[in-house]
Design an enzyme around this catalytic site. Structure first.
Site, mmCIF file in Angstrom:
data_model
loop_
_atom_site.group_PDB
_atom_site.id
_atom_site.type_symbol
_atom_site.label_atom_id
_atom_site.label_comp_id
_atom_site.label_asym_id
_atom_site.label_seq_id
_atom_site.Cartn_x
_atom_site.Cartn_y
_atom_site.Cartn_z
ATOM 1 N N ASP A 1 -20.190 -13.420 -25.278
ATOM 2 C CA ASP A 1 -18.749 -13.508 -25.205
ATOM 3 C C ASP A 1 -18.238 -13.319 -26.630
ATOM 4 O OD1 ASP A 1 -16.191 -14.239 -24.304
ATOM 5 O OD2 ASP A 1 -16.532 -16.260 -25.042
ATOM 6 N N ASP B 1 -18.751 -19.586 -24.446
ATOM 7 C CA ASP B 1 -18.250 -20.935 -24.691
ATOM 8 C C ASP B 1 -17.244 -21.404 -23.662
ATOM 9 O OD1 ASP B 1 -16.224 -19.196 -25.477
ATOM 10 O OD2 ASP B 1 -15.350 -20.730 -26.757
#
Lengths: 1229, 348
Positions: A429, A860
């Site tokens: 990400d 996250d």
């Protein structure tokens, strides 16, 4: 009973048979059917529950669940049956259970003890582990269940523990406390009956959400009043949908409909509110969060799956050996061996009249005899090793401890340690993972002049790559450090802007920053202590910047924003000014801008607007071309340095214009259908003829050490893909900054931002759009693939693929999937931008399943959960507020750069260690069993055991158990620092160098060789008398001799497999050998009175009285290990592994003990580190990127709204409502 | 109305608490995986010196064992065929099973070298599966050990009890098939005494065979497996039985019969009288009589010596070969060019 609201709810569920309500019901149904679910939604019971508030007796009849929760797997009664059942689900254990049962029959050559002892030991260890883990869960439950909470008893608050809470109780929850159950929100100390909650435990989002009580119940804040509250709640049955709730509150014959807005869910916590009062509606396991708790699908490592194949092969080998023995026994058995007493009535197994039955029965005999070929203790040993690796090594690694967030690494599962050593693809990400999600006001352009002296990491990186020197301007000493603000320019700081050419435009700029936002201030109203609550860190950064420029936003009321302005009238002058906020025109992903209409104290009406450059430029008035041109230049500059830009503009409004517009606005707001669309249209009417003020540039800071880490990982043969929701330019920018893409690479771009597609989109025909995109994707893929083949194979150029979400959606179509895979596997790095969480998961599984490579996902946020679960290994970034990714992950680390340690050090070691452990287990059991096998040939295939029962049963669990565990824990081919210095060593794991069939084959060959040596050397040498008294050995003397040789050799062989030998190795190996001698001295030395075949009585003493014993003991292990030694020597000499060369290069270096290095952390911080440390110490801004940022498209909320997620009411709704009210008042005036 | 602010005192408390609860792992060499360790590298030097060391160690041991084995004088005489009269050669089984035939067999052995006393007398059987599963367990150690367990005949079928149900002591197939050939020796018609004491391991005599257990109902059934036992001597004194019952590991085995406690001089003629009673003919077994002296290594056993010598010389040879190889084509330790990514950088 059937209130109107309730009927409506039921209507909705039934599908709306009444025509008049059909549409309404359909809408409702649509919403509920599109609800995003965590886990599976249970079918809802058709009935509803009725709760009598504050009336325990009435509720007693309903028998609601208690509020205590239990997350344990077992209780005292179920532990044994359930635990054993779990254990026997493993094939190896089940196999040994069957063998144990078989060995109680007369068919068995061995007594049950042979198999029962190791099995019970293995089970015991596993059960103890289970019990320990469950005990910890139990302790945790107790702690949670006994958390205190205030319950209304009579007219007082009484503190009881959570578990005593009952449905219908009125309770009080104070600030920062967690809600003990699902509550109906009745009253709050805040005005307007609102409260703020944090839902991080539920969805990982940390921006505060607002809940609002029904106006009817606002008064029940204090116990005296609350005790009067007698309401009846009718609501849905408990279910697991977090974002829906239907029900009615019936108070004094009034039926009030309830919505999710009045529900406070267990797991959330109360913020910014002194206390709230609520009524309990769902308790314990019926709360929504508990109903959502799903068992995380357990992942098995690739190595373990391969191990299964090995075990199957062993089963095959076992069958083969038994078959040979069985055939032999059928052929051998004959009455001529009269001494065997094979009379007519002999048992079937030895009855020569039926050789077939003899063979079949002998088959079973031999299966029990050779059962040791399946390493029973292997699984439990691996489990122990992995568990310690996780708990002691990964979790306690100081190199992976992040001091700033006080977060150590966390291995949430111990199944996947070795998988970390074989990762080939990393899916990352961007926000929060590669970047810090720390937005800092970095530069700005005001009135056509660029300000800000900082240099971004991207600029620095670019300069480094191009070999340019950057002359960094020293920041002035008075520079302010604050989270979100990293700006310095003497020309405008501390009121200096007054001396610039056009101070008025500065005022507009700063006021725009300070007024046009939806931030909530929190904490003390002083510039040092205030904390801004913003939906996105970008917003907070802008408001913080305004503060430092002297326009301190300190208070928001529903109608006003209050600023403390410095240097406005004259230098040093401070004054509080209150601006009336009339309208807030919210940001959304289509508008890409945000405006407020505000009234100055002097009556001036202004619209401030900020937004994406192209959106603002379209709406500018036709004047002042210079500023426009200069600002555009600056925007481009900022963009190329990787900064996120926003344009600021304003418009002065006349009262008439405003009043006219506001009428339309109020109308649009109160319209029931297409409200959003109408509001957008109305906003469009006033957001025009803007005057450009300037632009801001915010730095999206990279996480520390990211470029270096990515560089190391890619040298280790790992390919990194970035999957982000950001727009393409930002993604490419970050990819450049991270070293993922560089100028030597050829970029292959597949985008939906082409003219053809845009044209089709404008026409708005969805079928046409999809056809156009599909064609273009197909064409692009083919083109790129061709180019890739050519460039890669002819020019050897590295490739980078950039693809956006829309194209990806089509490229993931089965018909293009192969092409996409082929193309992406050829690229060194891949960037997917504007992808949805689902697409992230799809891309991950594409590589996982299509390319059969080992994948790792790291992220996250809640949007990374699916990707984390889809990959072989999921890594969550911990230490930030969001827990969703961490909860779904297998490993949690605080920083992206710790991947280097996690993969190159821990993963690599785990992989190598486990490979060694497995192959060694295979070897030692094969060797042992084969000696037994050779003996079978000399016993007339009767299945006579060579070894004593206890030898065989303790071989795996005592005499050879510990050293291999020590090896699995401590073996270290190269030190941690060398593993990172030579990342290429990691490739051996990717190629699975240490657990190939060839490796197993080599071990098998030497097991074969050694077993022959053991058997033939000990037996051949034993045929004659062995001391001067000429006495002869029996079977058990020879077998004791052979077993001694086996134990010694097998343990020494382990020593040869070690790369580093600690004193634990010495202890365990000598301990194991010693254990054998101690055992045999005692076992053969004492005569027990109970019935036992005293075969081995005194054998060791008899043996030790002969020279034969000592000569054989020296000869056999050396001859047995001779082959291995020669092989290892030649292998290292001629075909060294890379790690062996590295070992040799650094053979003279002492392992640097890094103790001092760790102790000094925190004492020698670089200024930058000191700064981020200082920032981390500041009161934490409880906010996270949720897509409000202007630059990033807010895809999360976009997808959420697509999926029908209930988007909670925002803070500024309050303001808006107030503004409507005040504007009414204005018009009345 | 403004949004209420948090109590600053609470915030401060929280900050203090945060500081206290540092989750920083404690340093230990174990958790940081920095335990002191030696790292042996299998360098050419070590390989060569290990081989040389083994060679140097093994060759003397081999020579010593071999010479000890060479010093042992052994006379082996296979008599299973020769002790059958010519007319019975076609049906040896009938001959051996008949109770009427005279099974005495005489022969003369020449002593090849001086044999110092004690000279051990062994019988050696071939193709006799004393290690067959059915055979090995066909005994009852409890019964053998103590009189009180006389009735224990578990595992002894089919030689557990007599027809009338009283227990056979010692029960089981092993005892039943006790070897019953006997040997007597004479030199120049002067009989040589054969000492049959102390032929079993002391531990067996002391613990496994009881001094209060007397043979009972032994070899009383229809089929006679082998020797009979003197019912007045306790099992612990029946050393032939004890030796026999320490079952052999392989289907060809020797067992100690007795000792001649006089020196035998080279070229002496020993006349041997064999009572050829034991039936090895049913299962094509062989029978041998062995007279052997012993040395420190035991009986004649070339195997260990040869193995030591072979391995020792192989190691020496390998050591030399590696030295030559090392001189011809030295292997530099830690040569980075061996690293795979340096060998073929293209694939990197």
């Amino acid at each position: 009973m059937d209130g109107k609201g309730w009927e409506r709810v039921r209507m909705a569920r039934l599908g709306g048979s009444s025509a008049s309500r059909g549409r309404e019901a359909a809408q409702l149904r649509q919403v509920s059917s599109q609800t995003v679910r965590l886990g599976r939604v249970q079918p809802q019971a058709p009935s509803h529950r009725t709760i009598y508030c504050n009336d325990r007796e009435a509720n007693l009849l309903a028998r609601f669940k208690v509020n205590s929760v239990s997350t344990t797997k077992y209780n005292i009664l179920t532990f044994l049956p359930k635990g054993l059942f779990e254990q026997f689900r493993r094939v190896a254990n089940l196999y040994f259970l069957m063998i144990s049962i078989l060995s109680t029959t007369p068919i068995s050559p061995v007594s049950p003890v042979t198999n029962v002892v190791p099995l019970s030991l293995v089970l015991l260890v596993s059960l103890i582990k289970e019990a320990f883990e469950d005990w910890k869960r139990f302790q945790n439950d107790i702690a949670i269940n006994s958390t205190p909470v205030d319950v209304l008893q009579g007219e007082n608050w009484e503190t009881v523990s959570w578990r005593k809470l009952q449905v219908g109780d009125i309770i009080r929850v104070k600030q920062d406390e967690f809600f003990p159950a699902d509550l109906l929100f009745l009253a709050s100390t805040n005005p307007d009956g609102v409260c703020y909650i944090e839902t991080a435990n539920l969805d990982g989002e940390t921006n505060l959400k607002i809940r609002k009580a029904l106006e009817r119940t606002w008064d029940y804040v204090f116990p005296e009043k609350a005790s009067e509250f007698k309401g009846e709640i009718q609501c849905e049955q408990p279910n697991n949908s977090l974002y829906t709730f239907t029900g009615n509150l019936i108070v004094e014959n009034q039926t009030l409909p309830l919505s999710p807005n009045q529900i406070l869910l267990r797991g959330c916590s109360l913020r910014n509110t002194v206390h709230i009062v609520g009524a309990v509606i769902f308790t314990g396991h019926e709360t929504k969060v508990m109903m959502n708790s799903m068992s995380v699908p357990s992942k098995r490592s690739t190595l373990e799956r391969k191990l299964d194949k090995l075990i199957l092969t062993l089963f095959g080998g076992l069958f083969f050996m038994c078959l040979i023995g069985a055939i032999g026994s059928g052929v051998f058995i004959n009455r001529k061996y009269y001494y065997l007493g094979l009379f007519e009535d002999v048992e079937q197994q030895f009855n020569p009249s039926n050789r077939f039955v003899v063979s079949i029965l002998t088959m079973f005999t031999l299966i029990t005899l050779y059962s040791t070929i399946i390493p029973i203790s292997l699984y439990v040993s691996i489990e122990m090793i992995k568990f310690i690796q996780c708990a002691q090594f990964i979790n306690k690694d100081l190199r992976m401890y992040h001091a700033e967030t006080n977060t150590p690494a966390l291995a949430r599962t111990s199944n996947l340690n070795e998988e970390l050593g074989q990762v080939e693809y990393i899916f990352s990400d961007k926000t929060g993972t590669l970047t810090r999600n720390l937005m800092e006001f970095f530069k700005c352009s005001i009135g056509g002049v660029s300000y800000g002296v900082g240099i971004t990491e991207i600029e620095r990186g670019q300069a480094q790559r191009e070999g340019r020197a950057l002359n960094e301007i020293q920041k002035s000493d008075t520079v302010v450090y604050e989270k979100g603000f990293n700006f310095d320019d003497d020309r405008i700081m501390r009121g200096a802007w007054r001396n610039e050419r056009d101070p008025e435009i500065f005022k507009e700029f700063f006021r725009c920053l300070a007024l046009c936002h939806t931030v909530l201030p929190e904490g003390d109203e002083s510039p040092e202590k205030i904390v801004y609550q913003a939906a996105s860190p970008d917003e907070a950064a802008l408001v913080t910047a305004a503060k430092h420029f002297g326009f301190f936003f300190y208070r928001r009321t529903p109608t006003t924003v209050q600023l403390r302005e410095s240097h406005v009238e004259k230098m040093g002058n401070i004054q509080d000014v209150s601006y009336e906020i009339l309208n807030v025109l919210e940001f959304n992903s289509t508008r890409k801008r945000q405006s407020v209409v505000c009234r100055y104290p002097n009556g001036r009406l202004v619209l401030y607007c900020k937004g994406a450059d192209n959106v603002i430029y379209e709406r500018l008035a036709g004047t002042n071309q210079d500023i426009k041109r200069l600002t555009r230049e600056h925007l481009e500059q900022f963009g190329s340095s990787g900064l996120r830009t926003l344009c600021l503009a304003y418009r002065d409004l006349t009262i008439d214009t405003y009043e006219n517009w506001n009428e339309k606005f109020v109308q649009a707001k109160s319209s029931l259908r297409d409200r959003e669309k109408k509001l957008d249209e109305v906003a469009e009417m006033i957001e025009k003829d803007l005057i450009l003020i300037g632009s801001t540039a915010i730095e999206d800071k990279l996480q520390e050490g990211v470029p270096d880490c990515i560089d190391t990982l890619s040298r280790a043969g790992i390919k990194i893909w970035v999957l982000t929701g950001d727009k393409m330019e930002t993604a490419i920018n970050i990819a450049y900054a991270c070293n993922l893409i560089n100028n030597d690479m050829k970029q292959l771009i597949i985008t939906s931002e082409t003219d053809a597609i845009r044209e089709a989109e404008e026409k708005g025909d969805p079928v046409e759009i999809s056809r156009v995109i599909r064609d273009s994707v197909s064409h692009d893929l083919k083109r790129c693939l061709e180019e890739a083949q050519q460039d890669l194979h002819i020019f050897g150029q590295k490739l980078a693929l950039v693809i956006d979400g829309k194209c990806l959606m089509y490229a993931l179509d089965p018909s293009f999937r192969v092409d996409l895979l082929k193309l992406s596997l050829n690229c060194s790095s891949v960037v997917c931008c504007r992808v949805s969480p689902l697409q992230k998961a799809q891309v991950t599984s594409l590589v996982k399943k299509g390319a059969r490579r080992i994948t790792l996902s790291i992220g996250d946020g809640a949007n990374d959960v699916s990707m984390i679960q889809a990959a072989h290994v999921g890594v969550g970034i911990s230490g930030l507020e969001g827990m969703q990714a961490v909860m779904a992950s297998d490993f949690a680390i605080a920083q992206f750069r710790f991947l280097k340690d996690l993969l190159l050090v821990h993963g690599r070691w785990s992989y190598i260690r486990l490979c060694k452990v497995i192959t060694y287990f295979f070897y030692k059991n094969l060797t042992f069993t084969l000696t037994q096998f050779w003996f079978t040939f000399h016993t007339g295939f009767s299945g006579q055991r060579f070894y004593d029962d206890w030898f065989q049963s303790l071989y795996n669990v005592i005499f050879t158990a510990l050293p291999v565990i020590i090896l699995g824990l401590f073996d270290k081919d190269v030190s941690a620092s060398l593993a990172k210095k030579y990342p290429q060593l990691y490739k051996e794991g990717i190629r699975n160098t240490y657990f190939k069939w060839a490796v197993v084959g080599v071990w098998a060959f030497f097991a074969f060789y050694q077993s022959l040596i053991f058997y033939y050397f000990t037996t051949t040498a034993s045929e004659n008398g062995h001391n001067s008294s000429g006495k002869i050995f029996g079977l058990w003397d020879v077998s004791t001799m052979a077993f001694t040789c086996v134990v010694i050799t097998v343990n020494l062989r382990l020593l040869m497999a070690c790369n580093s030998i600690t004193r634990w190795h010495h202890l365990s190996i000598s301990g194991s050998i010693l254990a054998w001698f101690v055992f045999i001295f005692i076992y053969s030395g004492v005569m027990t009175p109970n019935d036992r075949q005293e075969n081995v009585y005194f054998t060791i003493y008899v043996l030790m009285s002969t020279f034969y014993f000592y000569l054989t003991l020296l000869l056999v292990p050396i001859v047995a290990l001779f082959g291995d030694f020669l092989y290892l020597g030649l292998q290292r000499w001629f075909f060294p592994y890379n790690y062996q060369i590295v070992q040799e290069i650094h053979r003279d270096e002492v392992d640097s003990i890094s103790r001092t290095e760790f102790l000094e952390i925190g004492n020698h911080l670089t200024p930058d580190e000191a700064r981020s440390y200082a920032i981390a110490q500041l009161p934490r801004e409880k906010s996270k990127h949720t897509g409000f940022a202007f630059d990033s498209p807010g895809y999360e909320s976009f997808f959420a709204s697509q999926a029908g997620v209930y988007v909670p009411q925002k803070a500024w709704d309050v303001a808006r409502r107030a503004s409507v009210r005040s504007s009414k008042r204005t018009s009345q005036r | 109305m403004n949004v209420p602010t948090a109590d600053p005192a609470l915030e401060a408390d929280a900050a203090v608490e945060r500081k206290k609860k540092s989750k920083k792992p404690k340093y230990s060499r174990f958790t940081q995986q920095e335990l002191p360790a030696c790292k042996p590298l299998l360098t050419p030097t070590i390989v060569i010196s290990t081989f040389a060391l083994i060679g140097i160690l093994f060759i003397p041991i081999g020579l010593a064992s071999l010479s000890a084995s060479e010093n042992v004088v052994e006379i082996v005489y296979r008599y299973d065929t020769e002790c059958i009269p010519q007319q019975s050669q076609d049906d040896k089984v009938a001959f051996i099973q008949s109770s009427a035939t005279d099974k005495t067999c005489r022969t003369t052995l020449t002593v090849p070298k001086n044999m110092k006393a004690p000279v051990h007398i062994y019988y050696e059987l071939y193709n006799f599966y004393q290690n067959h599963r059915r055979y090995v367990k066909n005994r009852n150690d409890k019964q053998l050990r103590s009189k009180e367990y006389e009735l224990e005949t578990t595992n002894c079928a089919p030689e557990a009890t007599t027809v009338d149900g009283s227990p056979i002591v010692p029960c089981g197939l092993i005892a039943w098939s006790l070897f019953n050939d006997t040997y007597s020796f004479a030199i120049q018609n002067k009989a040589i005494e054969v000492n049959k004491k102390n032929i079993a391991w002391q531990s067996d005599k002391d613990e496994k065979f009881g001094s209060d257990v007397y043979p009972k109902n032994f070899q009383q059934g229809g089929l006679i497996g082998g020797a009979k036992l003197n019912e007045s001597i306790p099992l612990s004194e029946q050393e032939d039985l004890i030796v026999w019952m320490r079952t052999a590991a392989l289907p060809q085995f020797r067992k100690l019969y007795g000792r001649i406690e006089t020196d035998l001089v080279a070229n002496e003629q020993i006349s041997v009288t064999i009572q050829n009673n034991y039936n090895t003919y049913s299962f094509e077994g062989e029978k041998k009589l062995v007279l052997s002296t012993t040395s420190w290594i035991g009986g004649k056993n070339d195997f260990l010596g040869v193995a030591y010598l072979t391995v020792g010389s192989l190691c020496l040879f390998l050591a030399l070969a590696f030295i030559v190889l090392y001189l011809l084509k030295p292997r530099t330790l830690g040569d980075p060019s061996y690293l795979s990514w340096n060998r073929n950088p293209d694939r990197h």
